[in-house]
Design a protein around this motif. Sequence first.
Motif, PDB file in Angstrom:
ATOM      1  N   GLU A 169     158.249 103.616  28.735  1.00  0.00           N
ATOM      2  CA  GLU A 169     158.986 104.245  29.838  1.00  0.00           C
ATOM      3  C   GLU A 169     158.058 105.118  30.692  1.00  0.00           C
ATOM      4  O   GLU A 169     158.119 105.090  31.917  1.00  0.00           O
ATOM      5  N   THR A 170     157.189 105.871  30.045  1.00  0.00           N
ATOM      6  CA  THR A 170     156.269 106.738  30.778  1.00  0.00           C
ATOM      7  C   THR A 170     155.309 105.925  31.626  1.00  0.00           C
ATOM      8  O   THR A 170     155.093 106.212  32.814  1.00  0.00           O
ATOM      9  N   ALA A 171     154.715 104.897  31.034  1.00  0.00           N
ATOM     10  CA  ALA A 171     153.748 104.076  31.767  1.00  0.00           C
ATOM     11  C   ALA A 171     154.395 103.367  32.947  1.00  0.00           C
ATOM     12  O   ALA A 171     153.780 103.236  34.018  1.00  0.00           O
ATOM     13  N   SER A 172     155.630 102.934  32.777  1.00  0.00           N
ATOM     14  CA  SER A 172     156.308 102.224  33.869  1.00  0.00           C
ATOM     15  C   SER A 172     156.614 103.133  35.045  1.00  0.00           C
ATOM     16  O   SER A 172     156.810 102.669  36.172  1.00  0.00           O
ATOM     17  N   GLY A 173     156.641 104.439  34.810  1.00  0.00           N
ATOM     18  CA  GLY A 173     156.917 105.385  35.887  1.00  0.00           C
ATOM     19  C   GLY A 173     155.690 105.871  36.617  1.00  0.00           C
ATOM     20  O   GLY A 173     155.793 106.658  37.568  1.00  0.00           O
ATOM     21  N   ILE A 174     154.505 105.415  36.205  1.00  0.00           N
ATOM     22  CA  ILE A 174     153.261 105.841  36.853  1.00  0.00           C
ATOM     23  C   ILE A 174     152.975 104.915  38.024  1.00  0.00           C
ATOM     24  O   ILE A 174     152.744 103.714  37.845  1.00  0.00           O
TER      25      ILE A 174
ATOM     26  N   THR B 287     148.025 100.912  31.149  1.00  0.00           N
ATOM     27  CA  THR B 287     148.149 100.031  29.987  1.00  0.00           C
ATOM     28  C   THR B 287     148.286 100.823  28.696  1.00  0.00           C
ATOM     29  O   THR B 287     147.584 101.820  28.491  1.00  0.00           O
ATOM     30  N   VAL B 288     149.184 100.360  27.832  1.00  0.00           N
ATOM     31  CA  VAL B 288     149.391 100.985  26.531  1.00  0.00           C
ATOM     32  C   VAL B 288     149.359  99.903  25.461  1.00  0.00           C
ATOM     33  O   VAL B 288     150.044  98.889  25.562  1.00  0.00           O
TER      34      VAL B 288
ATOM     35  N   VAL C  15     145.669 103.569  26.971  1.00  0.00           N
ATOM     36  CA  VAL C  15     145.864 104.418  25.800  1.00  0.00           C
ATOM     37  C   VAL C  15     146.201 103.532  24.609  1.00  0.00           C
ATOM     38  O   VAL C  15     146.911 102.538  24.746  1.00  0.00           O
ATOM     39  N   THR C  16     145.637 103.881  23.460  1.00  0.00           N
ATOM     40  CA  THR C  16     145.919 103.143  22.226  1.00  0.00           C
ATOM     41  C   THR C  16     146.705 104.043  21.282  1.00  0.00           C
ATOM     42  O   THR C  16     146.376 105.225  21.118  1.00  0.00           O
ATOM     43  N   ILE C  17     147.745 103.499  20.654  1.00  0.00           N
ATOM     44  CA  ILE C  17     148.584 104.272  19.748  1.00  0.00           C
ATOM     45  C   ILE C  17     148.361 103.774  18.321  1.00  0.00           C
ATOM     46  O   ILE C  17     148.546 102.587  18.032  1.00  0.00           O
ATOM     47  N   LEU C  18     147.949 104.685  17.457  1.00  0.00           N
ATOM     48  CA  LEU C  18     147.675 104.380  16.059  1.00  0.00           C
ATOM     49  C   LEU C  18     148.653 105.151  15.178  1.00  0.00           C
ATOM     50  O   LEU C  18     149.033 106.285  15.503  1.00  0.00           O
TER      51      LEU C  18
ATOM     52  N   ALA D  66     152.647  98.100  27.564  1.00  0.00           N
ATOM     53  CA  ALA D  66     152.787  98.213  29.025  1.00  0.00           C
ATOM     54  C   ALA D  66     151.478  97.793  29.664  1.00  0.00           C
ATOM     55  O   ALA D  66     150.414  97.866  29.052  1.00  0.00           O
ATOM     56  N   GLY D  67     151.573  97.361  30.911  1.00  0.00           N
ATOM     57  CA  GLY D  67     150.372  97.000  31.644  1.00  0.00           C
ATOM     58  C   GLY D  67     149.813  95.666  31.227  1.00  0.00           C
ATOM     59  O   GLY D  67     150.536  94.693  31.036  1.00  0.00           O
ATOM     60  N   GLY D  68     148.496  95.615  31.071  1.00  0.00           N
ATOM     61  CA  GLY D  68     147.838  94.374  30.703  1.00  0.00           C
ATOM     62  C   GLY D  68     146.817  93.961  31.741  1.00  0.00           C
ATOM     63  O   GLY D  68     146.471  94.724  32.647  1.00  0.00           O
ATOM     64  N   PRO D  69     146.329  92.724  31.641  1.00  0.00           N
ATOM     65  CA  PRO D  69     145.286  92.264  32.560  1.00  0.00           C
ATOM     66  C   PRO D  69     145.785  92.155  33.995  1.00  0.00           C
ATOM     67  O   PRO D  69     146.992  92.019  34.255  1.00  0.00           O
ATOM     68  N   GLY D  70     144.830  92.185  34.924  1.00  0.00           N
ATOM     69  CA  GLY D  70     145.141  91.966  36.329  1.00  0.00           C
ATOM     70  C   GLY D  70     145.523  93.236  37.068  1.00  0.00           C
ATOM     71  O   GLY D  70     145.689  94.307  36.489  1.00  0.00           O
TER      72      GLY D  70
END
Length: 479
Positions: A301-306, A363-364, A384-387, A345-349
């Motif tokens: 949700e956060t990434a989609s709002g950027i 991208t997440v 950002v990577t989530i571990l 979220a995000g990805g190539p391109g």
Amino acid sequence: MREYVKFYIDGQWTDPAGAGTFVVVNPATEEVCGKVALGSSADVDRAVAAARRAFPGWSTTTGEERVEVLQNVLDVYQKRAGDLAAALTEEMGAPAVLAGGFQVGLGAGHLSTAIAVLKDFVFEEQRGATLVVKEPIGVCGLITPWNWPMNQIAVKVFPALATGCTMVLKPSEKSPFTGQVFAEILDAAGVPAGVFNLVQGDGPGVGVPLAGHADVDMISFTGSTRAGVDIARNAAPTVKRVTQELGGKSPNIVLDDEAFAENVGKGVANMMGNSGQTCSAPSRMLVPAARMDEAIAIARETASGITVGDPQGDFVMGPVVSGAQFEKIQALIQKGIDEGATLVAGGPGRPDGLERGYYVKPTVFARVTNDMTVAREEIFGPVVTILGYDSVDHAVEIANDAEYGLAGYVAGADLEQARAVARRIRAGWVAINDAFDFACPFGGYKKSGNGREWGEFGFHDYLETKGILGYTPEAASSG
């Protein structure tokens, strides 16, 4: 189109020794926006000679005299803030609100801090019969990166000026406009001739001869770890001091408490600032494994709002600095997919609707393990990577399992627990709940470098310590 084809040496704008130029591309449009002269070893020689001639006079000025000069610089800096912001947006694609806000504001903040520190700094201290003196180290070579141009110029130039050093600055050829405006500011502020010198150019043409120059007493470098190793090798034969602020892959430990959702959202948003082009960015987010699904939903949700777009417009993110940087980030995003990380979220391109410009999708990746490339390599983009972690001890273990140690972050409602975790992170700069302080020492452990910048701590690398024994008359006569 900007054309900066002269260098600032010995208080004058002078022609370079050669005719080479570097074309600067606006990353938002992929069009040429200017050119700068490319320096050479001959230009470095002239600039270093000017700094060497100026050193005896500048190094013996009083602290009060240097405060007055720095205050003049601050006055002119504030008047030219708009020019600096425009240069930043054009050369590296920083959104106008970021360029005119935090990017330029960092320079002013570090300058104000240097003035305050200098007013109270102790350069001489009597210890028994011995006088301990802090003296300027000499001529300094300052090599700065493209991602936070004003911040990195400020944390090198202002401590050098404050401590009585003279210097040669080499900004990155990818973001040279701010360095040129900055030189104009120091000239207008009345910094004496030869104290500050500017030579534009690339690493081989200017960085290498500056690092190896026999008349340069100290090198301060900010950039990649690979380049930092080369700088140290070039400097080694002259046994000069080398300080470095290098790469990072900073952990952000989100604690399991009532502030979890808010802190996950903040962590994702903070990573996307400056298009992720920050060496201390919180790129590895660590969350309780049991709350991974919750973290994924919040991060998505956060990434989609950027918003991403023209840095002259009202967007959160602009482009990354260059085509080469864009391609590197794209390759690492694909590597994350290939290695099995969950693309949240995000990805190539490029983002939808942006066909030109070096724009990257926010991208997440989630369910990342610490052996994956995206968890270990500095991407230097909005990724950002989530571990997941099983316990706080496990989180600290993952956080410290990296070759870098520039920064770390801890987010949690329980301040005592956050403090305890922060103490265990092996990094030079650890922020609890996004705290910020211009007086805090900044620098890295491990492959993130050595030395410290910011505030009083930024003065020390520019000073030599001299002990004068038998300084008191009583001690001298007692034999």
